[in-house]
Design a protein around this motif. Structure first.
Motif, short mmCIF file in Angstrom:
data_model
loop_
_atom_site.label_atom_id
_atom_site.label_comp_id
_atom_site.label_asym_id
_atom_site.label_seq_id
_atom_site.Cartn_x
_atom_site.Cartn_y
_atom_site.Cartn_z
N ARG A 61 0.86 -1.19 0.00
CA ARG A 61 0.00 0.00 0.00
C ARG A 61 0.90 1.23 0.00
O ARG A 61 1.93 1.27 0.68
CB ARG A 61 -0.94 0.00 1.20
CG ARG A 61 -1.91 -1.17 1.21
CD ARG A 61 -2.78 -1.17 2.45
NE ARG A 61 -3.63 0.01 2.51
CZ ARG A 61 -4.29 0.41 3.63
NH1 ARG A 61 -4.16 -0.28 4.75
NH2 ARG A 61 -5.05 1.48 3.60
N GLU A 69 -3.78 7.78 -0.46
CA GLU A 69 -3.35 6.46 -0.91
C GLU A 69 -3.47 6.40 -2.42
O GLU A 69 -4.48 6.79 -3.00
CB GLU A 69 -4.18 5.36 -0.25
CG GLU A 69 -3.67 3.96 -0.54
CD GLU A 69 -4.32 2.88 0.29
OE1 GLU A 69 -3.91 1.71 0.17
OE2 GLU A 69 -5.25 3.20 1.07
N VAL A 70 -2.42 5.88 -3.07
CA VAL A 70 -2.38 5.83 -4.53
C VAL A 70 -2.15 4.40 -5.00
O VAL A 70 -1.87 3.50 -4.22
CB VAL A 70 -1.29 6.77 -5.10
CG1 VAL A 70 -1.62 8.22 -4.77
CG2 VAL A 70 0.09 6.41 -4.56
N GLU A 71 -2.26 4.24 -6.34
CA GLU A 71 -2.33 2.90 -6.90
C GLU A 71 -0.97 2.23 -7.09
O GLU A 71 -0.84 1.01 -6.93
CB GLU A 71 -3.03 2.94 -8.27
CG GLU A 71 -4.39 3.60 -8.27
CD GLU A 71 -4.33 5.09 -8.55
OE1 GLU A 71 -5.36 5.64 -8.99
OE2 GLU A 71 -3.27 5.71 -8.36
N SER A 72 0.04 3.01 -7.47
CA SER A 72 1.29 2.38 -7.91
C SER A 72 2.46 3.32 -7.69
O SER A 72 2.30 4.55 -7.69
CB SER A 72 1.18 2.00 -9.39
OG SER A 72 2.30 1.28 -9.83
N THR A 92 -0.83 -4.63 -5.68
CA THR A 92 -1.05 -3.20 -5.48
C THR A 92 -2.45 -2.84 -5.95
O THR A 92 -3.10 -3.62 -6.64
CB THR A 92 -0.03 -2.34 -6.25
OG1 THR A 92 -0.35 -2.40 -7.66
CG2 THR A 92 1.40 -2.84 -6.04
N LEU A 93 -2.89 -1.63 -5.63
CA LEU A 93 -4.17 -1.16 -6.16
C LEU A 93 -4.12 -1.03 -7.67
O LEU A 93 -5.15 -1.04 -8.34
CB LEU A 93 -4.53 0.19 -5.52
CG LEU A 93 -4.91 0.18 -4.04
CD1 LEU A 93 -5.16 1.61 -3.55
CD2 LEU A 93 -6.13 -0.69 -3.79
N GLY A 94 -2.91 -0.90 -8.23
CA GLY A 94 -2.74 -0.77 -9.67
C GLY A 94 -2.58 -2.10 -10.39
O GLY A 94 -2.43 -2.12 -11.61
N ASN A 145 -1.93 5.38 -18.53
CA ASN A 145 -2.05 4.84 -17.18
C ASN A 145 -1.17 3.60 -17.10
O ASN A 145 -1.35 2.66 -17.86
CB ASN A 145 -3.50 4.50 -16.85
CG ASN A 145 -3.69 4.15 -15.38
OD1 ASN A 145 -2.99 3.29 -14.85
ND2 ASN A 145 -4.66 4.78 -14.74
N GLY A 147 -0.73 1.95 -14.12
CA GLY A 147 -1.05 1.60 -12.74
C GLY A 147 -1.44 2.83 -11.96
O GLY A 147 -2.15 2.76 -10.95
N ASN A 148 -0.99 3.98 -12.42
CA ASN A 148 -1.46 5.29 -11.96
C ASN A 148 -1.41 6.25 -13.15
O ASN A 148 -0.80 5.95 -14.18
CB ASN A 148 -0.66 5.79 -10.75
CG ASN A 148 0.83 5.86 -11.00
OD1 ASN A 148 1.31 5.59 -12.09
ND2 ASN A 148 1.60 6.21 -9.99
N THR A 210 7.18 5.06 -12.03
CA THR A 210 6.06 4.95 -12.97
C THR A 210 6.10 6.08 -13.98
O THR A 210 5.67 5.91 -15.13
CB THR A 210 4.70 4.93 -12.24
OG1 THR A 210 4.56 6.13 -11.45
CG2 THR A 210 4.56 3.70 -11.35
#
Length: 268
Positions: A61, A69-72, A92-94, A145, A147-148, A210
């Motif tokens: 995370r 909070e972000v994805e990658s 990850t969120l991504g 994009n 992942g972010n 990224t």
């Protein structure tokens, strides 16, 4: 409660990494901001929490210095893979990211880039290969994009652009409902770029993993070069490789600075 953490960085993009598999931590945006603060906290660009995962070696995370909070985060992924050792898959969120450590280099496969306007996301439809928008001298970006969300502008001289001024304007423009990471890149040789980044929720950083991935993909998509692409940032160099229909590969160093403990109650 004593909180054990690692201080790490990828090309100067620095992190406080907490392994919550060893000791459960309830992270909030306020606690992330307090730990990230460089004057009253530990200090970092991003706070990283490693948690157990049912689908990967570990879950990562990512909290920006503003607490969001972000994805990658590519540089953080390399650091986490380095901590985990050998080969590892990181949730990850991504998306799920595969990484491996080879000598002093950590290689990570990010997701396959997405170019649809609503996947970046943008507020309305447009061609993301040549976006018909601009902010002062920054015009005609590529949207991607990885992942972010990122936009990439190609310029003649990255050092001449006032990214500290234009970056916040672009990041928070209504065109970008999830805000945006802003990258500017200059061609300095065959398959070789120089880049600077204004990170969403952080500001100017010495390196952005990224961002380098997005910039390498944008250069290949524009036909400016073929992979692998060497990308120089203020903090150092990454090598990015990508071909259409494949994930993006990023290779570079991950540095462990020290391990320490802090009293978490002092930050709450």
């Amino acid at each position: 409660m004593a909180l054990r953490f690692h201080k790490m960085h990828g090309l100067g993009n620095d992190f406080v990494v907490i392994d919550a598999r060893e000791q459960a931590v309830t992270m909030t945006d306020g606690l992330a901001r307090a730990l990230s603060d460089r004057k009253t906290g530990i200090g970092c660009d991003q706070l990283i929490l490693i948690e157990p995962s049912a689908v990967a070696t570990a879950k990562m995370r990512i909290f920006n210095a503003d607490g969001g909070e972000v994805e990658s985060c590519g540089n953080a992924t390399r650091c986490v893979v380095s901590l985990l050792g050998g080969e590892a898959t990181v949730e990850t969120l991504g998306g799920l990211l595969d990484g491996r450590t080879i000598g002093g280099t950590v290689s990570v496969d990010l997701i396959e880039p997405r170019f649809d306007w609503d996947a970046i996301p943008l507020a309305y439809a447009m061609d993301t290969a040549r976006m018909p928008v601009g902010w002062d001298e920054l015009t005609d970006p590529v949207g991607v994009n990885v992942g972010n969300p990122h936009v990439v502008f190609f310029v003649d001289d990255v050092d001449a652009v006032p990214l500290d001024i234009l970056g916040p304007q672009i990041e928070t423009d209504p065109l970008f409902p999830a805000r945006i990471n802003v990258n500017i890149a200059q061609v300095v040789g065959p398959n070789h770029l120089k880049m600077r980044t204004f990170e969403r929720g952080v500001g100017l950083t010495r390196a952005c993993g990224t961002g380098a991935c997005a910039t390498g993909v944008a250069a290949i998509r524009r036909g400016l070069m073929k992979g692998p692409v060497t990308i120089d940032m203020p903090g150092g160099t990454l090598v990015i490789d990508w071909a259409p229909g494949r994930p993006v590969n990023m290779a570079g160093p991950a540095t462990h600075v020290f391990t320490a403990e802090a009293d978490i109650s002092a930050f709450q």
